[in-house]
Design an enzyme around this catalytic site. Structure first.
Site, PDB file in Angstrom:
ATOM      1  N   SER A  66       0.850  -1.191   0.000  1.00  0.00           N
ATOM      2  CA  SER A  66       0.000   0.000   0.000  1.00  0.00           C
ATOM      3  C   SER A  66       0.879   1.233   0.000  1.00  0.00           C
ATOM      4  O   SER A  66       1.645   1.461   0.951  1.00  0.00           O
ATOM      5  CB  SER A  66      -0.899   0.013   1.242  1.00  0.00           C
ATOM      6  OG  SER A  66      -1.460   1.304   1.397  1.00  0.00           O
ATOM      7  N   HIS A  92      -1.626  -1.439  -4.012  1.00  0.00           N
ATOM      8  CA  HIS A  92      -2.846  -0.975  -3.344  1.00  0.00           C
ATOM      9  C   HIS A  92      -2.795   0.543  -3.183  1.00  0.00           C
ATOM     10  O   HIS A  92      -1.842   1.096  -2.643  1.00  0.00           O
ATOM     11  CB  HIS A  92      -2.931  -1.658  -1.972  1.00  0.00           C
ATOM     12  CG  HIS A  92      -4.198  -1.416  -1.228  1.00  0.00           C
ATOM     13  ND1 HIS A  92      -5.354  -2.136  -1.459  1.00  0.00           N
ATOM     14  CD2 HIS A  92      -4.493  -0.551  -0.230  1.00  0.00           C
ATOM     15  CE1 HIS A  92      -6.297  -1.726  -0.629  1.00  0.00           C
ATOM     16  NE2 HIS A  92      -5.819  -0.764   0.128  1.00  0.00           N
ATOM     17  N   ASP A 134      -4.871   3.839  -1.740  1.00  0.00           N
ATOM     18  CA  ASP A 134      -5.920   4.241  -0.802  1.00  0.00           C
ATOM     19  C   ASP A 134      -6.422   5.636  -1.106  1.00  0.00           C
ATOM     20  O   ASP A 134      -5.671   6.610  -1.031  1.00  0.00           O
ATOM     21  CB  ASP A 134      -5.371   4.192   0.628  1.00  0.00           C
ATOM     22  CG  ASP A 134      -5.125   2.767   1.074  1.00  0.00           C
ATOM     23  OD1 ASP A 134      -6.098   2.005   1.108  1.00  0.00           O
ATOM     24  OD2 ASP A 134      -3.965   2.429   1.381  1.00  0.00           O
ATOM     25  N   MET A 158      -8.973   8.532   0.050  1.00  0.00           N
ATOM     26  CA  MET A 158      -9.740   8.987   1.222  1.00  0.00           C
ATOM     27  C   MET A 158     -10.246  10.405   0.992  1.00  0.00           C
ATOM     28  O   MET A 158      -9.529  11.238   0.422  1.00  0.00           O
ATOM     29  CB  MET A 158      -8.857   8.964   2.466  1.00  0.00           C
ATOM     30  CG  MET A 158      -8.202   7.613   2.737  1.00  0.00           C
ATOM     31  SD  MET A 158      -7.374   7.615   4.337  1.00  0.00           S
ATOM     32  CE  MET A 158      -6.431   6.070   4.211  1.00  0.00           C
ATOM     33  N   HIS A 178      -8.689   1.328  -3.541  1.00  0.00           N
ATOM     34  CA  HIS A 178      -9.566   1.175  -2.376  1.00  0.00           C
ATOM     35  C   HIS A 178     -10.184   2.531  -2.080  1.00  0.00           C
ATOM     36  O   HIS A 178      -9.520   3.435  -1.579  1.00  0.00           O
ATOM     37  CB  HIS A 178      -8.711   0.667  -1.189  1.00  0.00           C
ATOM     38  CG  HIS A 178      -9.422   0.580   0.108  1.00  0.00           C
ATOM     39  ND1 HIS A 178      -8.758   0.406   1.313  1.00  0.00           N
ATOM     40  CD2 HIS A 178     -10.737   0.604   0.423  1.00  0.00           C
ATOM     41  CE1 HIS A 178      -9.633   0.345   2.302  1.00  0.00           C
ATOM     42  NE2 HIS A 178     -10.837   0.480   1.798  1.00  0.00           N
ATOM     43  N   MET A 201     -12.188   4.919  -0.031  1.00  0.00           N
ATOM     44  CA  MET A 201     -12.759   5.237   1.289  1.00  0.00           C
ATOM     45  C   MET A 201     -13.413   6.600   1.175  1.00  0.00           C
ATOM     46  O   MET A 201     -12.960   7.589   1.752  1.00  0.00           O
ATOM     47  CB  MET A 201     -11.645   5.215   2.347  1.00  0.00           C
ATOM     48  CG  MET A 201     -11.201   3.798   2.680  1.00  0.00           C
ATOM     49  SD  MET A 201      -9.596   3.740   3.487  1.00  0.00           S
ATOM     50  CE  MET A 201      -8.544   3.748   2.020  1.00  0.00           C
ATOM     51  N   MET A 242     -11.586  -5.225   6.153  1.00  0.00           N
ATOM     52  CA  MET A 242     -10.729  -4.303   6.891  1.00  0.00           C
ATOM     53  C   MET A 242     -10.395  -4.932   8.242  1.00  0.00           C
ATOM     54  O   MET A 242     -11.300  -5.324   8.992  1.00  0.00           O
ATOM     55  CB  MET A 242     -11.427  -2.956   7.102  1.00  0.00           C
ATOM     56  CG  MET A 242     -11.668  -2.148   5.835  1.00  0.00           C
ATOM     57  SD  MET A 242     -10.188  -1.842   4.851  1.00  0.00           S
ATOM     58  CE  MET A 242      -9.176  -0.870   5.999  1.00  0.00           C
ATOM     59  N   ASP A 268      -6.800  -5.922   4.918  1.00  0.00           N
ATOM     60  CA  ASP A 268      -6.140  -4.617   4.874  1.00  0.00           C
ATOM     61  C   ASP A 268      -6.118  -4.016   6.271  1.00  0.00           C
ATOM     62  O   ASP A 268      -7.164  -3.755   6.856  1.00  0.00           O
ATOM     63  CB  ASP A 268      -6.923  -3.713   3.913  1.00  0.00           C
ATOM     64  CG  ASP A 268      -6.289  -2.348   3.709  1.00  0.00           C
ATOM     65  OD1 ASP A 268      -5.172  -2.116   4.215  1.00  0.00           O
ATOM     66  OD2 ASP A 268      -6.926  -1.520   3.027  1.00  0.00           O
TER      67      ASP A 268
END
Ligand code: DX5
Ligand code: ZN
Length: 228
Positions: free
Chosen positions: A16, A41, A43, A45, A74, A76, A145, A180
């Protein structure tokens, strides 16, 4: 050409980039790619669904240009449906959304697939497992998660393991089960034993004390394989 989750080895290790040095992102990615990462990966957000802010499609597009690794995005974010097209256009291969913020996961997964990506669904440790169960026939991956989404460097929550085992029992051949949060040498075996085949690791790869990403990835893979 899109990379397919189904073609990845089991176990697969997904560094990640959240824990990487963003000032040298291309170098960091090159090092994990050379070190044997199976996928990358990313992320995303939004400061609403989670309190933190990270990257958007512009960064994904630049990452796409410097690596052949499968890009595992991913989300979020509160309104994933508004952004999936932008992430697909930026070069995402897999797009995972949170069940907590999607009332019709089947429809969203279908739209992600129409955009040429594979679709994943995820939940926080206290998230709606029933919604995941209903979505399982329509997704390519379930991401469990093992921390509350938002920040790297948190401790793995073993209390999620019973739910991971349940999800494993719902999956059909070819679907992937990803974990994760807090994945490191000490927690990988229990995640693998519960059925995880795809391991996201930020801190355990990019902040390993000897800075040897290849060694860290190989160790996680060895521990994950021992538990499968
Ligand atoms: C956190 C992110 C994770 C994060 C994991 O919400 O979803 O992908 O990078 O970080 P570590 O591996 O440090 O727990
Ligand atoms: Zn993540």
């Amino acid at each position: 050409m899109r990379r397919s989750l189904a073609q990845l080895p089991r176990p697969a290790i997904a560094p990640s980039i959240l824990a990487s040095d963003f000032a040298h992102l291309a170098d960091e990615i090159a090092r994990v790619e050379a070190g044997g990462a199976d996928l990358l990966h990313l992320d995303v957000m939004d400061g609403h669904f989670v309190p933190n802010l990270t990257i958007g499609p512009a960064v994904v597009e630049k990452v796409r240009a410097v690596t052949d690794l499968l890009l595992d995005v991913h989300l979020m974010i509160e309104e994933p449906a508004r952004y999936i097209q932008a992430f697909a256009a930026a070069g995402a291969d897999s797009i995972t959304f949170h069940a907590e913020v999607v009332s019709d996961p089947e429809a969203l997964a279908a739209r992600i697939r129409e955009l040429g990506c594979t679709a994943g669904i995820t939940i926080n440790p206290d998230g709606p497992l029933d919604r995941v169960r209903e979505a399982v026939p329509h997704v390519d991956m379930v991401l469990m998660m093992t921390i509350f989404a938002g920040f790297g460097g948190q401790a793995f929550m073993p209390e999620v393991l019973p739910n991971i085992r349940k999800v494993k029992g719902w999956l059909r051949e070819g679907q992937r089960l990803e974990a994760d949060g807090g994945v490191q040498a000490s927690t990988t075996p229990m995640a693998a034993e519960a059925g995880v085949d795809t391991f996201v690791a930020g801190t355990a790869v990019f902040r390993t004390p000897d800075h040897d990403y290849g060694r860290a990835i190989a160790e996680l893979r060895r521990l994950a394989a021992g538990g499968l």
